[in-house]
Every structure is written in structure tokens, then in C-alpha cells.
Design a protein around this motif. Structure first.
Motif, mmCIF file in Angstrom:
data_model
loop_
_atom_site.group_PDB
_atom_site.id
_atom_site.type_symbol
_atom_site.label_atom_id
_atom_site.label_comp_id
_atom_site.label_asym_id
_atom_site.label_seq_id
_atom_site.Cartn_x
_atom_site.Cartn_y
_atom_site.Cartn_z
ATOM 1 N N TRP A 89 32.887 -26.093 -77.247
ATOM 2 C CA TRP A 89 34.168 -25.380 -77.228
ATOM 3 C C TRP A 89 33.999 -23.886 -77.459
ATOM 4 C CZ3 TRP A 89 38.503 -27.098 -75.217
ATOM 5 C CH2 TRP A 89 38.598 -28.467 -74.996
ATOM 6 N N LEU A 90 32.890 -23.491 -78.057
ATOM 7 C CA LEU A 90 32.641 -22.065 -78.281
ATOM 8 C C LEU A 90 32.402 -21.328 -76.964
ATOM 9 C CD1 LEU A 90 30.379 -22.230 -81.470
ATOM 10 C CD2 LEU A 90 32.853 -21.808 -81.326
ATOM 11 N N SER A 91 32.097 -22.068 -75.902
ATOM 12 C CA SER A 91 31.870 -21.441 -74.599
ATOM 13 C C SER A 91 33.171 -21.235 -73.811
ATOM 14 C CB SER A 91 30.901 -22.294 -73.762
ATOM 15 O OG SER A 91 31.526 -23.499 -73.341
ATOM 16 N N ILE A 92 34.266 -21.838 -74.233
ATOM 17 C CA ILE A 92 35.534 -21.775 -73.496
ATOM 18 C C ILE A 92 36.029 -20.343 -73.265
ATOM 19 C CG2 ILE A 92 38.003 -22.383 -73.623
ATOM 20 C CD1 ILE A 92 36.204 -24.637 -72.591
ATOM 21 N N PRO A 93 35.924 -19.434 -74.234
ATOM 22 C CA PRO A 93 36.392 -18.061 -73.952
ATOM 23 C C PRO A 93 35.660 -17.403 -72.772
ATOM 24 C CG PRO A 93 36.080 -18.357 -76.307
ATOM 25 C CD PRO A 93 35.533 -19.586 -75.640
ATOM 26 N N PHE A 94 34.478 -17.891 -72.437
ATOM 27 C CA PHE A 94 33.693 -17.307 -71.353
ATOM 28 C C PHE A 94 33.977 -17.954 -69.992
ATOM 29 C CE2 PHE A 94 31.248 -16.981 -75.311
ATOM 30 C CZ PHE A 94 31.238 -15.609 -75.437
ATOM 31 N N ILE A 95 34.764 -19.000 -69.983
ATOM 32 C CA ILE A 95 35.003 -19.733 -68.739
ATOM 33 C C ILE A 95 36.064 -19.060 -67.871
ATOM 34 C CG2 ILE A 95 36.808 -21.390 -69.414
ATOM 35 C CD1 ILE A 95 34.902 -23.533 -68.111
ATOM 36 N N GLY A 96 36.936 -18.319 -68.477
ATOM 37 C CA GLY A 96 37.983 -17.617 -67.740
ATOM 38 C C GLY A 96 39.285 -18.404 -67.724
ATOM 39 N N LYS A 97 40.374 -17.675 -67.886
ATOM 40 C CA LYS A 97 41.697 -18.289 -67.948
ATOM 41 C C LYS A 97 42.038 -19.010 -66.648
ATOM 42 C CE LYS A 97 46.208 -16.930 -69.680
ATOM 43 N NZ LYS A 97 47.039 -15.789 -70.092
ATOM 44 N N ARG A 98 41.727 -18.379 -65.537
ATOM 45 C CA ARG A 98 42.028 -18.954 -64.216
ATOM 46 C C ARG A 98 41.279 -20.276 -64.012
ATOM 47 N NH1 ARG A 98 40.036 -16.857 -58.719
ATOM 48 N NH2 ARG A 98 41.346 -18.058 -57.317
ATOM 49 N N THR A 99 40.009 -20.290 -64.367
ATOM 50 C CA THR A 99 39.202 -21.504 -64.242
ATOM 51 C C THR A 99 39.743 -22.597 -65.145
ATOM 52 O OG1 THR A 99 37.223 -20.238 -63.683
ATOM 53 C CG2 THR A 99 36.872 -22.453 -64.538
ATOM 54 N N LEU A 100 40.097 -22.231 -66.352
ATOM 55 C CA LEU A 100 40.629 -23.205 -67.302
ATOM 56 C C LEU A 100 41.912 -23.843 -66.760
ATOM 57 C CD1 LEU A 100 40.064 -24.418 -70.084
ATOM 58 C CD2 LEU A 100 41.487 -22.630 -71.067
ATOM 59 N N LYS A 101 42.825 -23.018 -66.259
ATOM 60 C CA LYS A 101 44.070 -23.548 -65.703
ATOM 61 C C LYS A 101 43.811 -24.432 -64.486
ATOM 62 C CE LYS A 101 47.321 -19.979 -67.101
ATOM 63 N NZ LYS A 101 48.250 -18.943 -66.612
ATOM 64 N N ARG A 102 42.841 -24.045 -63.690
ATOM 65 C CA ARG A 102 42.568 -24.784 -62.456
ATOM 66 C C ARG A 102 41.919 -26.139 -62.715
ATOM 67 N NH1 ARG A 102 38.685 -22.834 -57.454
ATOM 68 N NH2 ARG A 102 39.272 -24.529 -56.041
ATOM 69 N N PHE A 103 40.957 -26.186 -63.623
ATOM 70 C CA PHE A 103 40.153 -27.388 -63.783
ATOM 71 C C PHE A 103 40.448 -28.211 -65.034
ATOM 72 C CE2 PHE A 103 37.231 -24.670 -61.141
ATOM 73 C CZ PHE A 103 37.445 -25.368 -59.966
ATOM 74 N N LEU A 104 41.278 -27.707 -65.938
ATOM 75 C CA LEU A 104 41.596 -28.467 -67.146
ATOM 76 C C LEU A 104 42.284 -29.797 -66.833
ATOM 77 C CD1 LEU A 104 41.372 -28.579 -70.199
ATOM 78 C CD2 LEU A 104 43.573 -27.396 -70.346
ATOM 79 N N PRO A 105 43.223 -29.861 -65.900
ATOM 80 C CA PRO A 105 43.841 -31.171 -65.606
ATOM 81 C C PRO A 105 42.816 -32.231 -65.183
ATOM 82 C CG PRO A 105 45.179 -29.427 -64.695
ATOM 83 C CD PRO A 105 43.902 -28.782 -65.164
ATOM 84 N N GLY A 106 41.862 -31.869 -64.343
ATOM 85 C CA GLY A 106 40.829 -32.816 -63.920
ATOM 86 C C GLY A 106 39.934 -33.231 -65.073
ATOM 87 N N LEU A 115 47.003 -25.754 -54.720
ATOM 88 C CA LEU A 115 46.077 -24.797 -55.319
ATOM 89 C C LEU A 115 44.924 -24.566 -54.369
ATOM 90 C CD1 LEU A 115 45.866 -26.266 -58.914
ATOM 91 C CD2 LEU A 115 47.215 -24.332 -58.183
ATOM 92 N N SER A 116 44.331 -23.426 -54.463
ATOM 93 C CA SER A 116 43.117 -23.156 -53.706
ATOM 94 C C SER A 116 42.257 -22.218 -54.531
ATOM 95 C CB SER A 116 43.438 -22.523 -52.356
ATOM 96 O OG SER A 116 43.927 -21.209 -52.547
ATOM 97 N N LYS A 117 41.071 -21.969 -54.061
ATOM 98 C CA LYS A 117 40.175 -21.070 -54.781
ATOM 99 C C LYS A 117 40.812 -19.691 -54.958
ATOM 100 C CE LYS A 117 35.474 -22.499 -54.072
ATOM 101 N NZ LYS A 117 34.205 -22.200 -53.463
#
Length: 159
Positions: free
Chosen positions: A17-34, A153-155
Motif C-alpha cells: 500500500w505504500l506504493s499507491i501514491p506512486f501509481i497515479g490517481k487516474r490509474t487508481l480510478k481506472r483499475f481499482l474496480p477490477g 472508458l479508454s486509455k
């Protein structure tokens, strides 16, 4: 399980979870549901596996709580986010990365987890576990495709 080993299980859950700030907000929103869908899938699989005695967790968080929750909500959930971030849309790369990571876990990580008394395979061989992981690989990717089509959604979407 020794106190030191319990601490390692806690760290195994928290450190990803310490790596989450580095993943990017956009990526988190896109892939968190999956990733969350796969976590729920893993919980259901864990209940099924418990009944079929595929693996055994002598370690328990609390009665009636799956002992694999630290794995599910630590490295598996966060790992799914990172894997999707770098491989989604490149299925061959996604498949290769998953096979490598799952094989590492199956043939090395599991050995360590057994050594510290966290889990061991019972009625499942390592090869069969690899097949179970492969199925999950396809389920996650398939879910993400359906999710993106349903949500348009798309890239390049502006999340």
C-alpha cells in the motif's frame, strides 16, 4: 507461528500500500474496480478452497475470517493495480508478467509461507495452483475489458 512471522504477515499486507501514491490517481480510478472485483473473487475462491481443502492455513486472523485476507488485500490487490497499469492493452505482456509473478509465488513464495507456518497446499499441487492462478489472470483481464466497455472508458479517457 512465531511473533516475528506474524509481523512479516502484517508487513506483507501493509507494505504494498505504500506504493499507491506512486501509481497515479487516474490509474487508481481506472483499475481499482477490477482489482476490487478480483479481491471479492479471491474471497469466494478462498471459501470454496477451504471446503475442498485445496490449501490449509494453520494461521488464523479470527474465527470465521479467511486467513488469506492479508494476501488478498495486500500484494494481490495492489499487485493487480500495478500489473494492469503497465500491461493493460498489451495482452501478451500481461499474460507473461502474470505467469512469471504467479510462478514465482507458487514455487518460491509459497515455500517461504509454508516455512513460517502461514499456509501449505493440501489437495492441490503446485501445478494445479498455477492453473488456478492462470484462470484468475483471464478473469481479471476479462473483467477490465467489460468494465471499460460498460463505462465507456479508454486509455485516453479523462478520469
Amino acid at each position: 507461528m512465531k511473533k516475528k512471522d506474524k509481523l512479516l504477515i502484517i508487513l506483507m499486507t501493509i507494505l504494498p500500500w505504500l506504493s499507491i501514491p506512486f501509481i497515479g490517481k487516474r490509474t487508481l480510478k481506472r483499475f481499482l474496480p477490477g482489482s476490487l472485483f478480483m479481491s471479492l473473487y479471491l474471497i469466494a475462491e478462498g471459501r470454496f478452497a477451504e471446503k475442498k481443502k485445496w490449501w490449509w492455513f494453520p494461521y488464523s486472523i479470527k474465527p470465521n475470517v479467511l486467513a488469506e485476507l492479508p494476501l488478498i488485500f495486500g500484494p494481490f490487490l495492489v499487485g493487480a493495480l500495478w500489473i494492469l497499469k503497465y500491461t493493460y492493452g498489451k495482452f501478451n505482456l500481461y499474460l507473461l508478467v502474470n505467469i512469471l509473478i504467479d510462478s514465482f509465488f507458487t514455487y518460491f513464495g509459497l515455500k517461504w509461507l509454508k516455512k513460517i507456518g502461514y499456509v501449505s497446499l493440501a489437495r492441490l499441487t503446485r501445478f494445479q495452483l498455477s492453473i488456478v492462478f492462470l484462470i484468475k489472470t483471464f478473469v481479471l483481464y476479462g473483467f477490465q475489458i467489460v468494465y471499460e466497455k460498460c463505462c465507456h472508458l479508454s486509455k485516453n479517457s479523462s478520469l
